[in-house]
Design a protein around this motif. Structure first.
Motif, PDB file in Angstrom:
ATOM      1  N   CYS A 107      -9.247  42.519  63.119  1.00 11.87           N
ATOM      2  CA  CYS A 107      -8.146  41.559  63.191  1.00 11.87           C
ATOM      3  C   CYS A 107      -7.160  42.151  64.175  1.00 11.87           C
ATOM      4  CB  CYS A 107      -7.509  41.348  61.820  1.00 11.87           C
ATOM      5  SG  CYS A 107      -6.072  40.249  61.859  1.00 11.87           S
ATOM      6  N   ALA A 108      -7.188  41.626  65.403  1.00 14.00           N
ATOM      7  CA  ALA A 108      -6.441  42.235  66.507  1.00 14.00           C
ATOM      8  C   ALA A 108      -6.901  43.681  66.648  1.00 14.00           C
ATOM      9  CB  ALA A 108      -4.945  42.107  66.309  1.00 14.00           C
ATOM     10  N   ASP A 109      -6.024  44.663  66.487  1.00  7.21           N
ATOM     11  CA  ASP A 109      -6.409  46.064  66.696  1.00  7.21           C
ATOM     12  C   ASP A 109      -6.695  46.804  65.395  1.00  7.21           C
ATOM     13  OD1 ASP A 109      -3.853  46.152  65.696  1.00  7.21           O
ATOM     14  OD2 ASP A 109      -3.013  47.396  67.295  1.00  7.21           O
ATOM     15  N   ARG A 110      -6.875  46.064  64.286  1.00  6.66           N
ATOM     16  CA  ARG A 110      -7.148  46.703  63.008  1.00  6.66           C
ATOM     17  C   ARG A 110      -8.537  46.351  62.489  1.00  6.66           C
ATOM     18  NH1 ARG A 110      -1.562  45.874  59.603  1.00  6.66           N
ATOM     19  NH2 ARG A 110      -1.388  43.988  60.871  1.00  6.66           N
ATOM     20  N   LEU A 111      -9.284  47.386  62.114  1.00  6.57           N
ATOM     21  CA  LEU A 111     -10.569  47.193  61.447  1.00  6.57           C
ATOM     22  C   LEU A 111     -10.293  46.995  59.965  1.00  6.57           C
ATOM     23  CD1 LEU A 111     -13.710  47.287  61.626  1.00  6.57           C
ATOM     24  CD2 LEU A 111     -13.522  49.733  61.117  1.00  6.57           C
ATOM     25  N   VAL A 112     -10.829  45.896  59.406  1.00  6.25           N
ATOM     26  CA  VAL A 112     -10.519  45.563  58.017  1.00  6.25           C
ATOM     27  C   VAL A 112     -11.795  45.300  57.231  1.00  6.25           C
ATOM     28  CG1 VAL A 112      -8.289  44.575  58.660  1.00  6.25           C
ATOM     29  CG2 VAL A 112     -10.277  43.083  58.444  1.00  6.25           C
ATOM     30  N   ALA A 113     -11.703  45.521  55.931  1.00  3.36           N
ATOM     31  CA  ALA A 113     -12.764  45.163  54.988  1.00  3.36           C
ATOM     32  C   ALA A 113     -12.305  43.950  54.193  1.00  3.36           C
ATOM     33  CB  ALA A 113     -13.060  46.325  54.047  1.00  3.36           C
ATOM     34  N   LEU A 114     -13.178  42.954  54.080  1.00  2.00           N
ATOM     35  CA  LEU A 114     -12.880  41.734  53.335  1.00  2.00           C
ATOM     36  C   LEU A 114     -13.781  41.667  52.114  1.00  2.00           C
ATOM     37  CD1 LEU A 114     -11.682  38.809  53.044  1.00  2.00           C
ATOM     38  CD2 LEU A 114     -13.675  38.055  54.384  1.00  2.00           C
ATOM     39  N   ASP A 115     -13.199  41.590  50.928  1.00  3.16           N
ATOM     40  CA  ASP A 115     -13.968  41.367  49.707  1.00  3.16           C
ATOM     41  C   ASP A 115     -14.369  39.895  49.678  1.00  3.16           C
ATOM     42  OD1 ASP A 115     -14.637  40.680  46.959  1.00  3.16           O
ATOM     43  OD2 ASP A 115     -13.811  42.627  46.388  1.00  3.16           O
ATOM     44  N   LEU A 116     -15.661  39.605  49.739  1.00  5.07           N
ATOM     45  CA  LEU A 116     -16.134  38.225  49.836  1.00  5.07           C
ATOM     46  C   LEU A 116     -15.970  37.449  48.538  1.00  5.07           C
ATOM     47  CD1 LEU A 116     -19.354  38.906  51.938  1.00  5.07           C
ATOM     48  CD2 LEU A 116     -17.262  37.769  52.723  1.00  5.07           C
ATOM     49  N   GLU A 117     -15.629  38.122  47.458  1.00  6.71           N
ATOM     50  CA  GLU A 117     -15.406  37.438  46.183  1.00  6.71           C
ATOM     51  C   GLU A 117     -13.921  37.191  45.938  1.00  6.71           C
ATOM     52  OE1 GLU A 117     -17.425  40.044  43.508  1.00  6.71           O
ATOM     53  OE2 GLU A 117     -19.412  39.232  43.988  1.00  6.71           O
ATOM     54  N   SER A 118     -13.103  38.227  46.032  1.00  6.99           N
ATOM     55  CA  SER A 118     -11.664  38.073  45.779  1.00  6.99           C
ATOM     56  C   SER A 118     -10.892  37.664  47.029  1.00  6.99           C
ATOM     57  CB  SER A 118     -11.090  39.387  45.246  1.00  6.99           C
ATOM     58  OG  SER A 118     -11.064  40.371  46.269  1.00  6.99           O
ATOM     59  N   LEU A 119     -11.487  37.850  48.208  1.00  6.11           N
ATOM     60  CA  LEU A 119     -10.879  37.602  49.518  1.00  6.11           C
ATOM     61  C   LEU A 119      -9.721  38.562  49.817  1.00  6.11           C
ATOM     62  CD1 LEU A 119     -10.963  33.701  49.850  1.00  6.11           C
ATOM     63  CD2 LEU A 119     -12.764  35.407  50.211  1.00  6.11           C
ATOM     64  N   ALA A 120      -9.678  39.679  49.101  1.00 10.99           N
ATOM     65  CA  ALA A 120      -8.702  40.729  49.400  1.00 10.99           C
ATOM     66  C   ALA A 120      -9.076  41.412  50.713  1.00 10.99           C
ATOM     67  CB  ALA A 120      -8.651  41.743  48.271  1.00 10.99           C
ATOM     68  N   VAL A 121      -8.062  41.718  51.511  1.00 16.85           N
ATOM     69  CA  VAL A 121      -8.267  42.356  52.810  1.00 16.85           C
ATOM     70  C   VAL A 121      -7.684  43.765  52.770  1.00 16.85           C
ATOM     71  CG1 VAL A 121      -7.721  42.249  55.264  1.00 16.85           C
ATOM     72  CG2 VAL A 121      -8.225  40.156  54.019  1.00 16.85           C
ATOM     73  N   THR A 122      -8.498  44.742  53.179  1.00 15.40           N
ATOM     74  CA  THR A 122      -8.064  46.137  53.195  1.00 15.40           C
ATOM     75  C   THR A 122      -8.165  46.701  54.601  1.00 15.40           C
ATOM     76  OG1 THR A 122      -8.915  46.434  50.933  1.00 15.40           O
ATOM     77  CG2 THR A 122      -8.436  48.428  52.216  1.00 15.40           C
ATOM     78  N   PRO A 123      -7.045  47.042  55.252  1.00 12.11           N
ATOM     79  CA  PRO A 123      -7.119  47.695  56.558  1.00 12.11           C
ATOM     80  C   PRO A 123      -7.744  49.090  56.432  1.00 12.11           C
ATOM     81  CG  PRO A 123      -4.934  46.760  56.169  1.00 12.11           C
ATOM     82  CD  PRO A 123      -5.665  46.742  54.867  1.00 12.11           C
ATOM     83  N   LEU A 124      -8.647  49.402  57.353  1.00 18.51           N
ATOM     84  CA  LEU A 124      -9.342  50.680  57.323  1.00 18.51           C
ATOM     85  C   LEU A 124      -8.948  51.607  58.461  1.00 18.51           C
ATOM     86  CD1 LEU A 124     -12.963  49.348  56.612  1.00 18.51           C
ATOM     87  CD2 LEU A 124     -11.381  50.332  54.931  1.00 18.51           C
ATOM     88  N   TYR A 125      -8.643  51.023  59.626  1.00 20.52           N
ATOM     89  CA  TYR A 125      -8.455  51.843  60.821  1.00 20.52           C
ATOM     90  C   TYR A 125      -7.710  51.019  61.858  1.00 20.52           C
ATOM     91  CZ  TYR A 125      -9.750  54.471  65.045  1.00 20.52           C
ATOM     92  OH  TYR A 125      -9.723  55.173  66.223  1.00 20.52           O
ATOM     93  N   GLU A 126      -6.875  51.684  62.655  1.00 23.65           N
ATOM     94  CA  GLU A 126      -6.148  51.015  63.726  1.00 23.65           C
ATOM     95  C   GLU A 126      -6.536  51.630  65.067  1.00 23.65           C
ATOM     96  OE1 GLU A 126      -1.589  49.607  64.848  1.00 23.65           O
ATOM     97  OE2 GLU A 126      -2.048  50.562  62.917  1.00 23.65           O
ATOM     98  N   LEU A 127      -6.869  50.785  66.021  1.00 26.40           N
ATOM     99  CA  LEU A 127      -7.290  51.268  67.333  1.00 26.40           C
ATOM    100  C   LEU A 127      -6.183  52.082  67.997  1.00 26.40           C
ATOM    101  CD1 LEU A 127      -9.007  48.137  68.931  1.00 26.40           C
ATOM    102  CD2 LEU A 127     -10.104  50.355  68.532  1.00 26.40           C
ATOM    103  N   PRO A 128      -6.541  53.186  68.664  1.00 28.74           N
ATOM    104  CA  PRO A 128      -5.545  53.865  69.484  1.00 28.74           C
ATOM    105  C   PRO A 128      -5.154  52.989  70.672  1.00 28.74           C
ATOM    106  CG  PRO A 128      -7.643  55.081  69.431  1.00 28.74           C
ATOM    107  CD  PRO A 128      -7.854  53.813  68.701  1.00 28.74           C
ATOM    108  N   ASP A 129      -3.961  53.172  71.190  1.00 30.06           N
ATOM    109  CA  ASP A 129      -3.524  52.402  72.346  1.00 30.06           C
ATOM    110  C   ASP A 129      -4.508  52.593  73.501  1.00 30.06           C
ATOM    111  OD1 ASP A 129      -1.305  51.552  70.986  1.00 30.06           O
ATOM    112  OD2 ASP A 129       0.041  53.048  71.867  1.00 30.06           O
ATOM    113  N   GLY A 130      -4.834  51.466  74.160  1.00 33.20           N
ATOM    114  CA  GLY A 130      -5.686  51.545  75.334  1.00 33.20           C
ATOM    115  C   GLY A 130      -7.172  51.555  75.057  1.00 33.20           C
TER     116      GLY A 130
END
Length: 392
Positions: A107-130
Motif C-alpha cells: 500500500c504505497a510504500d508499506r508492505l502489509v498483511a491482510l487477514d482475509l477473514e477479519s480484514l484487519a491490516v497489519t503493516p510489516l515493513y516500510e520501503l527506504p527512500d528511493g
C-alpha cells in the motif's frame, strides 16, 4: 511506521454478481466472465500468485472500480463480490500466504498483511527512500514475507518503449536487496545484496526455506532464474543459459521442488521457443516446443500445463496434457479464446485452479479495460480442437 494504516468504510461491503456464462464459440468450453463493470479494470493476481482461497470457493481479484486499485474477493458459486481493502493508497504486488488466511500487498510504500477473514491490516515493513518493492511472497510455513527491493533511477518513466526502458534499467545496475520480514512482526533480514536489478520473488509452496528471485532485464542478457536458501543465504542459478538462449516467467509447481518457465533459442526474429520444468537444484531439466516467445505458462504438476498462446496468431488458452505411454506431451488443445491482441493489450496471465479443473485469465475482449474470466476444462479433453499451428 509513521502513521497507523486503517481500512475505510467500504472494506467488507458486498456487490452483486456481475457474471455472465457462455460457451466458447470455437471450443465449446464453458466460460464464466466474473467481472463486467464497464468503468473498471479488473484482473486476477499475477499468474505466479495463488489467488484461490477458502478451499477454492473464492478468488482474489484487483479492481479500480472506485477510482483506486483495491483488493476484492469473488464467491465462485454465487458470483458475489466482496471488497477486502479500502486503503488510502492503491494496493499492488498482491499474493496470498499458502498456509494462512492472509494476503500480502504493498500500500504505497508499506508492505502489509491482510487477514482475509477479519480484514484487519497489519503493516510489516516500510520501503527506504528511493526504492521500489517487488511482488511479495509468503513462505510455505506462513512465517515470513520475502520481497526484492530495487533502487529507483532517474530514467524511471523516461522511455515510452518498454523493452528499451528494461534494457536501460538493467544496464544501469540499480542497487538491490532480497529481504524477508517476519509476519509476526520484527526486523527484516537481508539475504542478498547486489548492484544489479533483482526482482520478483516466488516462494516454494512446500519448502519454507526456498524461494526464487530473478535478475531482471532483457532475457537474452541475463541469467534470470535464481534460487535462494533463506536459512543459509546460499544462492544459485537454477537454469543457466547459453549465449543463444533466454528463459523466464518462472513459477513453482505444487510439489514446491519443481520450477516451470519458458524461453527460446536463437534470436527473437526467428526463435526456437520452448517451455520447461526443472528441479530447484538444476536437476531433471526437460523442455518441449512452445508456439511463441510471447506467452506465459502455468501448471500444478507436469500432467497438465496451460499456456497463454500468443498474440501472434494464437489468441487463446492452450492445454498440454502429458502422455505417460509416449513419455511426452500430446498435441496441445485450444481451451478458450481471450483475444490477446498485442503487448499493449491486457495479458491473459492464465493460471490453473488448485484442483486443475479450471483456468482463470484476464481479457479486454468484453470492452474497455480488463475483466476476469474462468473457463472449465472438459473431462474429455479430446473434445477440444487441436492446435496444430505455429505462430508467425
Amino acid at each position: 511506521m509513521a502513521d497507523e494504516l486503517r481500512q475505510g468504510p467500504n472494506a467488507g461491503r458486498t456487490l452483486p454478481a456481475e457474471r455472465d456464462r457462455y460457451a466458447d464459440p470455437e471450443t465449446g468450453a464453458q466460460v464464466t466472465r466474473l467481472t463486467s463493470d464497464p468503468d473498471a479494470d479488473s484482473r486476477h493476481l499475477y499468474f505466479t500468485e495463488p489467488g484461490w482461497y477458502d478451499d477454492g470457493r473464492r478468488l482474489l481479484v484487483r479492481s479500480d472500480r472506485d477510482g483506486t486499485q483495491q483488493l476484492y474477493s469473488i464467491a465462485l458459486e454465487s458470483g458475489e463480490i466482496t471488497q477486502l481493502t479500502d486503503l488510502p493508497a492503491e494496493i499492488s504486488g498482491v499474493t496470498r500466504v499458502a498456509t494462512e488466511p492472509t494476503a500480502l500487498c504493498w500500500c504505497a510504500d508499506r508492505l502489509v498483511a491482510l487477514d482475509l477473514e477479519s480484514l484487519a491490516v497489519t503493516p510489516l515493513y516500510e520501503l527506504p527512500d528511493g526504492y521500489t518493492g517487488s511482488i511479495a511472497a509468503g513462505t510455505a510455513d506462513g512465517a515470513r514475507a520475502v520481497v526484492a527491493l530495487s533502487e529507483e533511477l532517474d530514467l524511471e518513466g523516461r522511455s515510452n518503449d518498454r523493452e528499451q526502458w528494461i534494457a536501460d534499467r538493467m544496464r544501469a545496475g540499480p542497487h538491490s536487496r532480497v529481504i524477508s520480514v517476519p509476519l509476526s512482526g520484527g526486523e527484516p533480514t537481508v539475504h542478498v545484496e547486489e548492484d544489479r536489478w533483482l526482482n520478483h520473488v516466488n516462494a516454494s509452496p512446500t519448502r519454507p526455506e526456498l524461494v526464487t528471485y530473478c535478475e531482471e532485464g532483457t532475457w537474452e542478457d541475463v541469467d534470470r532464474i535464481r534460487a535462494l536458501n533463506l536459512e543459509t543465504d546460499e544462492t544459485w542459478l537454477v537454469r543457466p543459459t547459453d549465449d543463444d538462449e533466454a528463459v523466464g516467467h518462472e513459477y513453482w509447481l505444487a510439489d514446491g521442488e519443481t520450477i516451470g518457465y519458458h524461453g527460446w533459442r536463437g534470436g527473437r526474429d526467428d526463435p526456437e521457443a520452448f517451455f520447461g520444468h526443472v528441479r530447484y537444484d538444476g536437476a531433471d531439466c526437460r523442455e518441449w516446443p512452445a508456439p511463441d516467445i510471447y506467452t506465459h505458462f502455468h501448471g500444478n504438476t507436469r500432467k497438465l500445463v496451460v499456456g497463454d498462446g500468443t498474440y501472434r496468431s494464437a489468441p487463446f488458452d492452450l492445454l498440454w496434457e502429458w502422455d505417460d505411454d509416449a513419455d511426452e506431451y500430446r498435441t496441445p488443445r485450444k481451451l478458450a479464446a481471450h483475444g490477446w491482441s498485442g503487448d499493449d493489450d491486457v495479458h491473459p496471465h492464465s493460471r490453473l485452479s488448485p484442483d486443475g479443473n479450471r483456468v482463470v485469465f484476464d481479457s479486454s475482449r468484453g470492452g474497455t479495460g480488463s475483466d476476469v474470466y474462468l473457463v472449465e476444462i472438459p473431462d474429455d479433453r479430446d473434445e477440444l480442437p487441436a492446435f496444430e499451428g505455429v505462430a508467425e
